[in-house]
Structures are given as C-alpha cells and as structure tokens.
Design a protein around this motif. Sequence first.
Motif, PDB file in Angstrom:
ATOM      1  N   ILE A  49      -4.748 -21.528 -32.153  1.00 46.11           N
ATOM      2  CA  ILE A  49      -3.560 -22.335 -31.841  1.00 46.11           C
ATOM      3  C   ILE A  49      -3.918 -23.427 -30.847  1.00 46.11           C
ATOM      4  O   ILE A  49      -3.533 -24.591 -31.014  1.00 46.11           O
ATOM      5  N   SER A  50      -4.717 -23.062 -29.815  1.00 49.26           N
ATOM      6  CA  SER A  50      -5.157 -24.068 -28.843  1.00 49.26           C
ATOM      7  C   SER A  50      -6.000 -25.142 -29.527  1.00 49.26           C
ATOM      8  O   SER A  50      -5.847 -26.334 -29.251  1.00 49.26           O
TER       9      SER A  50
ATOM     10  N   GLY B 271      -3.865 -27.391 -31.292  1.00 52.84           N
ATOM     11  CA  GLY B 271      -3.189 -28.264 -30.340  1.00 52.84           C
ATOM     12  C   GLY B 271      -4.084 -29.418 -29.892  1.00 52.84           C
ATOM     13  O   GLY B 271      -3.630 -30.559 -29.778  1.00 52.84           O
ATOM     14  N   SER B 272      -5.375 -29.112 -29.683  1.00 53.35           N
ATOM     15  CA  SER B 272      -6.245 -30.174 -29.166  1.00 53.35           C
ATOM     16  C   SER B 272      -6.865 -31.000 -30.302  1.00 53.35           C
ATOM     17  O   SER B 272      -7.556 -31.977 -30.047  1.00 53.35           O
TER      18      SER B 272
ATOM     19  N   ALA C 192       1.229 -32.218 -28.535  1.00 50.68           N
ATOM     20  CA  ALA C 192      -0.021 -31.446 -28.571  1.00 50.68           C
ATOM     21  C   ALA C 192      -0.133 -30.537 -27.349  1.00 50.68           C
ATOM     22  O   ALA C 192      -0.557 -29.385 -27.456  1.00 50.68           O
TER      23      ALA C 192
ATOM     24  N   TYR D  70       1.915 -27.676 -28.018  1.00 51.58           N
ATOM     25  CA  TYR D  70       1.216 -26.765 -28.940  1.00 51.58           C
ATOM     26  C   TYR D  70       0.299 -25.835 -28.149  1.00 51.58           C
ATOM     27  O   TYR D  70       0.274 -24.629 -28.371  1.00 51.58           O
ATOM     28  N   CYS D  71      -0.483 -26.444 -27.246  1.00 48.45           N
ATOM     29  CA  CYS D  71      -1.449 -25.647 -26.478  1.00 48.45           C
ATOM     30  C   CYS D  71      -0.726 -24.636 -25.584  1.00 48.45           C
ATOM     31  O   CYS D  71      -1.184 -23.498 -25.426  1.00 48.45           O
TER      32      CYS D  71
ATOM     33  N   SER E  69       0.037 -21.096 -27.033  1.00 44.98           N
ATOM     34  CA  SER E  69      -0.920 -19.987 -26.931  1.00 44.98           C
ATOM     35  C   SER E  69      -1.290 -19.691 -25.475  1.00 44.98           C
ATOM     36  O   SER E  69      -1.511 -18.538 -25.110  1.00 44.98           O
ATOM     37  N   ASP E  70      -1.301 -20.743 -24.640  1.00 47.47           N
ATOM     38  CA  ASP E  70      -1.665 -20.524 -23.231  1.00 47.47           C
ATOM     39  C   ASP E  70      -0.708 -19.545 -22.556  1.00 47.47           C
ATOM     40  O   ASP E  70      -1.131 -18.708 -21.756  1.00 47.47           O
TER      41      ASP E  70
ATOM     42  N   ARG F 289      -1.836 -16.266 -23.589  1.00 42.77           N
ATOM     43  CA  ARG F 289      -3.181 -15.958 -23.081  1.00 42.77           C
ATOM     44  C   ARG F 289      -3.156 -15.654 -21.588  1.00 42.77           C
ATOM     45  O   ARG F 289      -3.982 -14.894 -21.089  1.00 42.77           O
TER      46      ARG F 289
END
Lengths: 327, 327
Positions: free
Chosen positions: A248-249, A252-253, B224, B227-228, B231-232, B235
Amino acid sequence: FPWGCKMDQYDVIDKHTQTGLDLVERYIKFVKERTEIEQSYAKQLRNLTKKYAKRGSKEEQECKYSDHASFQDILNELNDYAGQRELIAENMMTGICVELTKYLQDIKQERKTHLSDAKKAQQNLESSFKHLESKRFAKEWAEAEKATQQAEKTESDLNATKLDVEKAKQHAHARTHTAEECRNDYAAQLQKYNKEQNLFYYTEIVQIFNNLQDMEERRIRRLAEGYCQFSDTERKVMPIISKCLEGISTAGSKTNEKQDSVLFIEQHKSGFERPSDVEFEDYTQGIKPASSDSSLNPPRVRTKLWPFSKKNKVNYPHCYSRAWANI
Amino acid sequence: FPWGCKMDQYDVIDKHTQTGLDLVERYIKFVKERTEIEQSYAKQLRNLTKKYAKRGSKEEQECKYSDHASFQDILNELNDYAGQRELIAENMMTGICVELTKYLQDIKQERKTHLSDAKKAQQNLESSFKHLESKRFAKEWAEAEKATQQAEKTESDLNATKLDVEKAKQHAHARTHTAEECRNDYAAQLQKYNKEQNLFYYTEIVQIFNNLQDMEERRIRRLAEGYCQFSDTERKVMPIISKCLEGISTAGSKTNEKQDSVLFIEQHKSGFERPSDVEFEDYTQGIKPASSDSSLNPPRVRTKLWPFSKKNKVNYPHCYSRAWANI
C-alpha cells in the motif's frame, strides 16, 4: 463402613477434572467465535475492495493516471490482506478447534475409564467388607454362650434327669463348635479383606490417582499448546500482512503527478498554433461588402483553440511536454 | 468567432480536475468505510473477551490454576489487541478522513477560482471581439459607394440640375468621410483586440493553465500522502499488536501443570493416614456381643479416607508433594 468420606474424595477429583475438560471446551468455543469474527471482518474488507474496484472501460481509461492506478493497487493489497485474515480464521479452525475437539473426545473417554476403575475397585472392597462375617460369629457365639449357660443351669437343676443334662451339654458343645468354626471363617475373611484393603490403598488407588494426575497434566500441556497456537496462527501471516501494508505504501509513493500531466497532455493536446492576429479587412480595396455575416470571419484565424484537440497532433520540443500551458 | 473549440478545451480541463476531486472524495469515503469495519471488528473482539472473562468468586478460585489464569491473560491481551484496532480506526478517521476533507474543501474553492478566472478572461476577449466594428465599417463603406455611384449617375443625367449634382456629390463626400472615420475606428479597435488576444493566449491563459496544473499536481501529491497514511496508521501499531500476540504466547507457555498439581493437593489434601488393618474382634474374649450393628465398626479404623479432607492438614515430606496419590 470405615471410609465414609471416600465419596467426597472422588467428588473432588471428579469435579476438578471435569472443570479442566470444561475449560478445554470453553476455549474451543472461544476460538470458534474468534474465527467467526475474523471471517466476518475479512468478508467486509473484501466487499469494501469490490465496491471501490474499477471495472468499466471509462474507468480503465482513468486508471492510466497514477493516482487512480495507485488506488486500485491499494484495493488489491487490501483484498490480499483480507485473504490473510481468512487464512488466520481457517488455520485457527483446523489447527485449534478441530484438533482440540478430537483431543477432548479422547481425554473424556480416558477420564471416564479412570473414574470407573476407581469406582470398581471401591465396590470390590465394599463387597469384601460386606462378606466379613463378624455378625454371624457374634450371633453364633451368643448362641453358644446361651447353650453353655443352659447346660450349666440344667446340671444344677435337682429335677433334671441325667439324660436332660447330657442333652444340654451336647447341645452346648455343638453350638460352641459351630461358633468356633464361624470364628475361623471370620478370621480367614478378615485376613483376605486386609490384604485387599492394602492392595486398594497402596496400589490400585495410587495407580488410578497417578493416572488421573498424569491425564490432567497432559490436558494442561495440550491446552497450553492450543493457547500458543492462537497467537502463532496470526504471527505466521504477519510477514505477509506486513507485505500488504508495504504494498500500500509502495502504491502511495508510486503516484507521479508530473507523468500524469504528460499523459493528460498526450491525450488531449491539439497541436494547433495559437491563433495569429485578426487581420484588417479593408473593404476599401475592392472587397465586395457582404450581405451575410459569414464572410466577416477572417478565414486565416479560423483555428481550433490551442492546446486541445484530438486531431492533428504535433510533436513539440521536450522542454514543453510537461506543462499544460506550453504544449 | 475564431476559437469555436475553446469550450471543448475548458470542458476537458473542467472534467479532468473534477475527476481528480471525485477520486479524493471517493478515497475519503473508502477510508471512512474501512474505519467502520475496524470499529465493528474491535467491538466484536471486545465483546468476545468480555463474554469469556471470569468475574465470579468461584471463578476466581479456578483462576489460581495456571490453565485458567493463562486463558484470562489471553483474553486481556486480546482486549488490548482490540484497543489497537480501535486506535487504527480513530487515527485513520482523524489523520486521513478529517484532514483530507478539509483539504478537499480548500482545493475545490481554488479550482472554482481558476476556472472562473479563465471564464472571465474568455468573456472579456469575446466582448472585445464583439466590439470590433467591421460590420459598421462595411455597411458605411457600402453606403459611401452607393452615394458615390449615385453622384456619378446624377452627374451623367441630362435632366439633373447643377444643384442636384452638387447635392449628390456633397452627400457622397460626406458618406465617404464617415466611412473613412469608421475605418479608422475599426483599425484602432482591431489593434487593441489583437493586443488583448495576445495577452490572453500568451499570458493569461498560460498562467491559469499553469495554476490548474500546479493545483492538480499538488492534489495528486496530497492524495498520495493519504494513501501512504492508510498503511502507516496500521504499521505504527504493529509493534504493539505484535506485543499482544507475544503476550498470548507468553500466557500459553506460563501454564505449569506440575504447580497446578501441587495447588490442587494443597487445597484438598486430608492429611489422614491410610486406614490400618481392620482388627479381629474376638467375642470369645469376654466381649459382650452387641445387639445393634454400631459397635461392629472397629473404632480405630473409623478414619477419613486418605488423601482428601479439609481438616487436620499435615505437612508431608517435600518429595511427596507433587503427586496426587502420595500425599
């Protein structure tokens, strides 16, 4: 009966081992409910990804843009994530619930056997005790004493005939003989009983209690295994779940706004020049004044507006290709 | 009007940037639904732990045994686990949904401003074009030509008076003068218009398109980020979730079946000796035979059954303390 509290003792062991089995049953039920929660969680995540996934051709067009494409990647990763939650549920079900249920059946059977062995040994001992004929010996001995007293009374009776005395003595003698036989039987039975009682207390019940203790300790170890499996099942898929989150990260990137701009330009650039100046229409130089408006539009500036059109695409110097306004 | 396709161009940018905002909105909705799934998952886990947690005093008694105690530890860990899932949901809601919604409002406003700037610039240019008086110039010039032809016609008419000719010539001259003034006005307007057209194509619209492109690229970068964060957020709590899972394993390996055996013995040991042999009751040695059964029970063997009783606890050598049968 000498060991009146024996039933208490069995009750304690019975209850204690039953509580142990109940806990195993309770734990199986608990894990089963956890798997149902996991399944429902996974299903909701799957439905969520399905709901937001693009399928139409118009939407495929959009997916060429990195922000749309990354969102689709995220949905795919979340779908994989849901798959891992399902795997947790399935592995808990087969690895814990199914296996422990089988084990529970076996150990229930084993417990029944041990308890029934104890019951049987106890009943045998009780039965032996009942066969101790101390009552009969006491009764016979009382009869013999009575007959002896009767014989003494007859002997000292002045009215009694010699025959009467002889008869009474013979009777007393016979009763005493019978009583002594009873006493010997009772002594033999008692010896046998004490041997059995020793066997019961020093061998049989020791063995049965050891068996029950061993069973109980095995049950605890097996249940503890089941406890560890509860987290191990999830920990096993953690690396894959971490990969989904990394995915997913990454998605995103991966978005690239500059490239999206280029793509947008590629799809919609007209290639037409900016319109040139509107020219002066000099009606004084022999141009026939028109009656309609149409000829008033200067023909050389009738051009599609820059920069958008689907036809007549032209290649532009690279330096211009990344700016909407500079195609 | 020379840029007939201009509205297509605006439509393309309008639609493209609207699609971008729609995706942000769609993503916010998606994350919101994910948080609802997490909340419901956490709630179910919490209910599960509550359902299986012990509260009664009888149950507290059981919890002294390691297998029961470990199960309670597992429930506590799972409850913490549920708390972490709630944290994920809350952090997604505040960190992504709330923040992106604010951002979306701002960028919607910004887009509106850019598009209305473009509209205004376009309308200004259109208005300038409408003020180009080429039609009036053409009309005046036609009138002038007509008047000149009429003057020529009058001059060659044998029936016309000198006054008629002079009048016609003056009229033609006046019309021609007016037409030339119109021509000068038109020329000045055209020069002004071409200046504006240049400004529009080389400056204004370039700036507006650059602004829109910049806005769009910022939107993609911001999305974006969102988006990150998706998951962050998860995590970030993974180490704590891992600790919960470790805690469950620890609870699983903390069970101690040998110690549970000792505890069980401590709680239920009687301390009584095994019954000694039942003694021979010799009624021949002057014991009065009894009429009731009660005295048949040998008094010295009337003992609580070994090993269970709640009174008269005795300390036993340590070596025996771990076996149910050897207390």
